[in-house]
Design a protein around this motif. Structure first.
Motif, PDB file in Angstrom:
ATOM      1  N   PRO A  55       0.821  -1.222   0.000  1.00 16.96           N
ATOM      2  CA  PRO A  55       0.000   0.000   0.000  1.00 16.96           C
ATOM      3  C   PRO A  55       0.850   1.266   0.000  1.00 16.96           C
ATOM      4  CG  PRO A  55      -0.840  -1.602   1.585  1.00 16.96           C
ATOM      5  CD  PRO A  55       0.487  -2.119   1.118  1.00 16.96           C
ATOM      6  N   ALA A  56       1.984   1.251   0.735  1.00 21.57           N
ATOM      7  CA  ALA A  56       2.821   2.444   0.796  1.00 21.57           C
ATOM      8  C   ALA A  56       3.448   2.747  -0.565  1.00 21.57           C
ATOM      9  CB  ALA A  56       3.909   2.262   1.850  1.00 21.57           C
ATOM     10  N   VAL A  57       3.865   1.707  -1.285  1.00 24.68           N
ATOM     11  CA  VAL A  57       4.442   1.916  -2.621  1.00 24.68           C
ATOM     12  C   VAL A  57       3.411   2.492  -3.581  1.00 24.68           C
ATOM     13  CG1 VAL A  57       5.455   0.752  -4.615  1.00 24.68           C
ATOM     14  CG2 VAL A  57       6.198   0.132  -2.317  1.00 24.68           C
ATOM     15  N   GLU A  58       2.187   1.947  -3.533  1.00 28.60           N
ATOM     16  CA  GLU A  58       1.126   2.488  -4.395  1.00 28.60           C
ATOM     17  C   GLU A  58       0.789   3.920  -4.020  1.00 28.60           C
ATOM     18  OE1 GLU A  58       0.032   1.092  -7.125  1.00 28.60           O
ATOM     19  OE2 GLU A  58       1.519  -0.450  -6.677  1.00 28.60           O
ATOM     20  N   GLY A  59       0.784   4.227  -2.706  1.00 29.63           N
ATOM     21  CA  GLY A  59       0.543   5.599  -2.281  1.00 29.63           C
ATOM     22  C   GLY A  59       1.626   6.541  -2.776  1.00 29.63           C
ATOM     23  N   LEU A  60       2.891   6.073  -2.764  1.00 35.07           N
ATOM     24  CA  LEU A  60       3.992   6.886  -3.286  1.00 35.07           C
ATOM     25  C   LEU A  60       3.811   7.152  -4.775  1.00 35.07           C
ATOM     26  CD1 LEU A  60       6.791   8.184  -3.238  1.00 35.07           C
ATOM     27  CD2 LEU A  60       7.778   5.886  -3.443  1.00 35.07           C
ATOM     28  N   ARG A  61       3.458   6.113  -5.533  1.00 33.94           N
ATOM     29  CA  ARG A  61       3.263   6.310  -6.982  1.00 33.94           C
ATOM     30  C   ARG A  61       2.125   7.316  -7.236  1.00 33.94           C
ATOM     31  NH1 ARG A  61       4.120   0.395  -7.538  1.00 33.94           N
ATOM     32  NH2 ARG A  61       6.118   0.076  -8.608  1.00 33.94           N
ATOM     33  N   SER A  62       1.050   7.202  -6.445  1.00 31.24           N
ATOM     34  CA  SER A  62      -0.087   8.096  -6.631  1.00 31.24           C
ATOM     35  C   SER A  62       0.290   9.544  -6.331  1.00 31.24           C
ATOM     36  CB  SER A  62      -1.244   7.648  -5.726  1.00 31.24           C
ATOM     37  OG  SER A  62      -2.317   8.544  -5.815  1.00 31.24           O
ATOM     38  N   ARG A  63       1.011   9.757  -5.229  1.00 26.90           N
ATOM     39  CA  ARG A  63       1.377  11.124  -4.875  1.00 26.90           C
ATOM     40  C   ARG A  63       2.367  11.712  -5.878  1.00 26.90           C
ATOM     41  NH1 ARG A  63       2.947  12.636   1.263  1.00 26.90           N
ATOM     42  NH2 ARG A  63       1.032  11.432   1.548  1.00 26.90           N
ATOM     43  N   LEU A  64       3.313  10.892  -6.359  1.00 28.71           N
ATOM     44  CA  LEU A  64       4.270  11.375  -7.353  1.00 28.71           C
ATOM     45  C   LEU A  64       3.568  11.711  -8.662  1.00 28.71           C
ATOM     46  CD1 LEU A  64       7.203  11.916  -8.113  1.00 28.71           C
ATOM     47  CD2 LEU A  64       7.446   9.500  -8.689  1.00 28.71           C
ATOM     48  N   ALA A  65       2.592  10.871  -9.054  1.00 24.59           N
ATOM     49  CA  ALA A  65       1.852  11.147 -10.287  1.00 24.59           C
ATOM     50  C   ALA A  65       1.067  12.447 -10.167  1.00 24.59           C
ATOM     51  CB  ALA A  65       0.916   9.980 -10.600  1.00 24.59           C
ATOM     52  N   ARG A  66       0.468  12.679  -8.997  1.00 28.09           N
ATOM     53  CA  ARG A  66      -0.295  13.913  -8.799  1.00 28.09           C
ATOM     54  C   ARG A  66       0.615  15.141  -8.883  1.00 28.09           C
ATOM     55  NH1 ARG A  66      -2.766  12.273  -4.776  1.00 28.09           N
ATOM     56  NH2 ARG A  66      -1.531  13.147  -3.066  1.00 28.09           N
ATOM     57  N   ALA A  67       1.804  15.054  -8.284  1.00 26.93           N
ATOM     58  CA  ALA A  67       2.744  16.173  -8.336  1.00 26.93           C
ATOM     59  C   ALA A  67       3.203  16.428  -9.779  1.00 26.93           C
ATOM     60  CB  ALA A  67       3.942  15.880  -7.434  1.00 26.93           C
ATOM     61  N   ARG A  68       3.438  15.351 -10.526  1.00 22.62           N
ATOM     62  CA  ARG A  68       3.872  15.528 -11.923  1.00 22.62           C
ATOM     63  C   ARG A  68       2.774  16.141 -12.773  1.00 22.62           C
ATOM     64  NH1 ARG A  68       6.815   9.625 -12.798  1.00 22.62           N
ATOM     65  NH2 ARG A  68       8.814  10.115 -11.760  1.00 22.62           N
ATOM     66  N   ARG A  69       1.516  15.776 -12.493  1.00 22.82           N
ATOM     67  CA  ARG A  69       0.420  16.385 -13.266  1.00 22.82           C
ATOM     68  C   ARG A  69       0.367  17.894 -13.055  1.00 22.82           C
ATOM     69  NH1 ARG A  69      -2.395  11.585 -11.753  1.00 22.82           N
ATOM     70  NH2 ARG A  69      -3.379  12.673 -10.006  1.00 22.82           N
ATOM     71  N   GLU A  70       0.610  18.333 -11.809  1.00 23.08           N
ATOM     72  CA  GLU A  70       0.624  19.781 -11.553  1.00 23.08           C
ATOM     73  C   GLU A  70       1.757  20.457 -12.340  1.00 23.08           C
ATOM     74  OE1 GLU A  70       0.812  20.616  -7.440  1.00 23.08           O
ATOM     75  OE2 GLU A  70      -1.118  19.708  -6.962  1.00 23.08           O
ATOM     76  N   VAL A  71       2.919  19.805 -12.383  1.00 24.80           N
ATOM     77  CA  VAL A  71       4.044  20.357 -13.141  1.00 24.80           C
ATOM     78  C   VAL A  71       3.709  20.405 -14.627  1.00 24.80           C
ATOM     79  CG1 VAL A  71       6.445  19.966 -13.818  1.00 24.80           C
ATOM     80  CG2 VAL A  71       5.750  19.615 -11.440  1.00 24.80           C
ATOM     81  N   ASP A  72       3.154  19.300 -15.169  1.00 28.57           N
ATOM     82  CA  ASP A  72       2.854  19.245 -16.602  1.00 28.57           C
ATOM     83  C   ASP A  72       1.790  20.263 -17.000  1.00 28.57           C
ATOM     84  OD1 ASP A  72       4.695  17.242 -16.869  1.00 28.57           O
ATOM     85  OD2 ASP A  72       3.216  15.607 -16.770  1.00 28.57           O
ATOM     86  N   ALA A  73       0.834  20.508 -16.089  1.00 31.28           N
ATOM     87  CA  ALA A  73      -0.196  21.496 -16.390  1.00 31.28           C
ATOM     88  C   ALA A  73       0.425  22.884 -16.550  1.00 31.28           C
ATOM     89  CB  ALA A  73      -1.252  21.504 -15.285  1.00 31.28           C
ATOM     90  N   LEU A  74       1.437  23.192 -15.732  1.00 29.87           N
ATOM     91  CA  LEU A  74       2.120  24.482 -15.860  1.00 29.87           C
ATOM     92  C   LEU A  74       2.977  24.529 -17.121  1.00 29.87           C
ATOM     93  CD1 LEU A  74       3.256  25.108 -12.175  1.00 29.87           C
ATOM     94  CD2 LEU A  74       1.599  26.453 -13.461  1.00 29.87           C
ATOM     95  N   LEU A  75       3.667  23.422 -17.415  1.00 28.53           N
ATOM     96  CA  LEU A  75       4.526  23.412 -18.602  1.00 28.53           C
ATOM     97  C   LEU A  75       3.728  23.544 -19.890  1.00 28.53           C
ATOM     98  CD1 LEU A  75       7.095  20.605 -17.644  1.00 28.53           C
ATOM     99  CD2 LEU A  75       7.360  23.083 -17.486  1.00 28.53           C
ATOM    100  N   ALA A  76       2.445  23.133 -19.865  1.00 26.98           N
ATOM    101  CA  ALA A  76       1.602  23.255 -21.048  1.00 26.98           C
ATOM    102  C   ALA A  76       1.221  24.711 -21.326  1.00 26.98           C
ATOM    103  CB  ALA A  76       0.339  22.394 -20.881  1.00 26.98           C
ATOM    104  N   GLN A  77       1.406  25.588 -20.332  1.00 23.78           N
ATOM    105  CA  GLN A  77       1.060  26.995 -20.496  1.00 23.78           C
ATOM    106  C   GLN A  77       2.275  27.785 -20.980  1.00 23.78           C
ATOM    107  OE1 GLN A  77      -0.343  28.388 -16.723  1.00 23.78           O
ATOM    108  NE2 GLN A  77      -1.868  26.745 -16.503  1.00 23.78           N
ATOM    109  N   PRO A  78       2.060  28.904 -21.666  1.00 23.15           N
ATOM    110  CA  PRO A  78       3.183  29.782 -22.004  1.00 23.15           C
ATOM    111  C   PRO A  78       3.865  30.258 -20.726  1.00 23.15           C
ATOM    112  CG  PRO A  78       1.207  30.380 -23.235  1.00 23.15           C
ATOM    113  CD  PRO A  78       0.774  29.382 -22.216  1.00 23.15           C
ATOM    114  N   LEU A  79       5.146  30.572 -20.814  1.00 24.96           N
ATOM    115  CA  LEU A  79       5.899  30.960 -19.628  1.00 24.96           C
ATOM    116  C   LEU A  79       5.269  32.151 -18.926  1.00 24.96           C
ATOM    117  CD1 LEU A  79       8.407  30.572 -17.874  1.00 24.96           C
ATOM    118  CD2 LEU A  79       9.660  32.071 -19.441  1.00 24.96           C
ATOM    119  N   GLY A  80       4.840  33.118 -19.677  1.00 27.12           N
ATOM    120  CA  GLY A  80       4.265  34.310 -19.061  1.00 27.12           C
ATOM    121  C   GLY A  80       2.929  34.068 -18.385  1.00 27.12           C
ATOM    122  N   ALA A  81       2.231  32.970 -18.762  1.00 27.09           N
ATOM    123  CA  ALA A  81       0.914  32.697 -18.187  1.00 27.09           C
ATOM    124  C   ALA A  81       0.996  31.842 -16.931  1.00 27.09           C
ATOM    125  CB  ALA A  81       0.025  32.006 -19.229  1.00 27.09           C
TER     126      ALA A  81
END
Length: 518
Positions: free
Chosen positions: A55-81
């Protein structure tokens, strides 16, 4: 697990750099980020996920995936936005992903301690070096946040930055002391590289960049700062690898020596058994048979049978053939010494877990366990009193004199509190500039008297500084007292905290007692 945690921590470097760049096709920064992510995923996949860790490994994968989605959402935007708050949340999300590895490492170290106490010291030092790498990276991330926001660090980020810096220095002191006597030249070389490349260069770069951000027009970008500071973290990883390699080599040698000792002991045991068999055969032939023959002669004489001739029989003394026991005794002495060293190391680890590293008094977790233990003891005190003490306007000390002076004032405050209290009273650092004192079996008047003495101990005389100056501090105190029954801690803490709040509201530098009945 330490490698997986370290990979997740290292992933923040290319993440921070990418957040400060305009995304483009075939972008090298994005390709580098993807490579680091794949390395993190591969390291997580190598963790054995049994019933305790699945369960702890799956929780780690889930939290890491959520953090990466936040990063990717920002990278999809222009730098100024890209919003400043969004960048900060993305970086904190990566912090959270690393934090998800801590319970897994705790579980693994608990299993290791249960299987072999001799290994826990090695594992603890390896973990501290890994945490040193993560905290060093967090210092850089806080600076990246400030660069992205275009303003100096302040508020919670400034506090977290200073606390993280203090933790880096504290970990380095502990690790350096342990590794100073390490027998491996590779570990010494790696330790020296950390001192030169991170503490003399990387940490200096972080601090200088932080100072430049306090003036407009610094010119740094997240990418330029990250590319400059990340290489200084590499020696810390090399130090961890060198230490782990040396530890494995030592354990391998110890295992070979143990097998040699076992073979030798087995040979000695076989020799002893052979000697015993020979002694039994010799006793039969040279002792028992002559004695039986002598018995027969005595019976013959008693019954008048004198015709039987008497043949003389020689006797050979038995020799002691158990000199190999000396070797066995030496092995037992060595084992006893190992048990003593293991007990000492276990006690040291327990003390480190319960003690506040700055002031030397108990930490909050140890205090709460002590209260539970008081309530569970056979001779339970009739009541438990709690004093919460907060140093007034302590932030001004750090702002005006620096955190070194603040740390010195906290240590001196803890010493003054200990000088006032009885041996059975318990004092702990409760967080920041706040201390908690548990007083068993004290009436309301006595509890108030102790609190007043504590207040005078803080405010009675100035605190000397290393530069020859002095600072004056006062303290606000809230006290509460409850009967010892069941789970007293939540009620006691709530009452004392309310009284402390009232002391501050009334103007500070005073003692206020809770109205909870004791």
């Amino acid at each position: 697990m330490l490698i997986a945690a370290n990979r997740i921590s290292a992933e923040r470097g290319p993440t921070n750099a990418a957040l400060g760049l305009e995304r483009a096709a075939n972008d090298p920064a994005i390709a580098r980020l993807s490579a680091f992510r794949q390395t993190s995923d591969d390291a997580i996949a190598r963790i054995a996920s049994g019933p305790a860790l699945g369960p702890a490994v799956e929780g780690l994968r889930s939290r890491l995936a959520r953090a990466r989605r936040e990063v990717d959402a920002l990278l999809a935007q222009p730098l100024g936005a890209r919003s400043r708050d969004g960048i900060e949340r993305a970086i904190f999300g990566m912090f959270s992903a690393y934090d998800a590895t801590r319970p897994m490492v705790d579980t693994a170290m608990t299993d290791l301690l249960a299987s072999d106490h001799a290994l826990i010291g090695q594992a603890l030092i390896a973990r501290m070096v890994s945490e040193l790498r993560d905290y060093a990276g967090r210092l850089g991330s806080y600076v990246v946040i400030a660069i992205a926001r275009g303003e100096p660090m302040s508020g919670a980020n400034r506090t977290a930055f200073e606390q993280t810096r203090g933790r880096v220095l504290q970990l380095w002191d502990v690790v350096g002391e342990r590794l100073a006597v390490h027998p491996s030249p590779a570990v010494w070389d790696a330790q020296g590289a950390v001192a030169r490349e991170f503490f003399d260069a990387g940490l200096k770069l972080i601090e200088e960049t932080d100072r430049r951000l306090r003036n407009p027009g610094g010119g740094e970008t997240p990418e330029s700062f990250t590319n400059a500071v990340v290489p200084s973290f590499a020696p810390i990883e090399r130090l961890r690898d060198a230490f782990v390699d040396a530890a494995l080599a030592r354990l391998s040698d110890a295992r070979a020596q143990a097998w040699t000792a076992l073979v030798f002991a087995s040979a000695v045991t076989a020799l002893i058994l052979g000697v015993v068999v020979l002694l039994l055969l010799a006793s039969r032939n040279f002792l028992f048979k002559p004695l039986m023959l002598a018995r027969e002669h005595v019976i013959d004489f008693a019954e008048g049978r004198l015709a039987q001739p008497i043949e003389p029989r020689g006797q050979r003394e038995m020799r002691h053939l158990f000199q190999a026991l000396f070797t066995l005794r030496n092995r037992l002495v060595e084992r006893e010494q190992l048990d003593i060293e293991r007990s000492r190391l276990t006690a040291e680890l327990r003390l480190q877990a319960d003690t506040d590293g700055l002031t030397g008094v108990l930490n909050r977790g140890a205090l709460e366990r002590a209260v539970v233990q008081l309530a569970d003891e056979p001779e339970t005190p009739s009541s438990i009193g709690l004093i919460l003490l907060d140093l007034d306007h302590f932030k001004a000390v750090n702002d005006q004199h620096g955190h070194t002076a603040g740390d010195s004032a906290l240590r001196l405050s803890a010493g003054r509190l200990r000088g006032v209290l009885r041996e059975e009273d318990i004092v702990a650092r409760f967080g920041g500039e706040e201390f908690a004192i548990v007083v068993p079996d004290a009436g309301a008047a006595r509890l108030a008297e102790i609190a007043e003495r504590l207040r005078r101990a803080i405010g009675g005389e100035p605190f000397p500084l290393d530069d020859g100056g002095v600072i004056t501090l006062t303290a606000s105190l809230g006290i509460a007292r409850v009967a010892t029954a069941g789970e007293v801690w939540p009620e006691l803490l709530k009452a004392a905290d309310g009284a402390l709040y009232e002391a501050k509201r009334q103007g500070r530098n005073r003692v206020v007692a809770s109205q909870v009945a004791g």
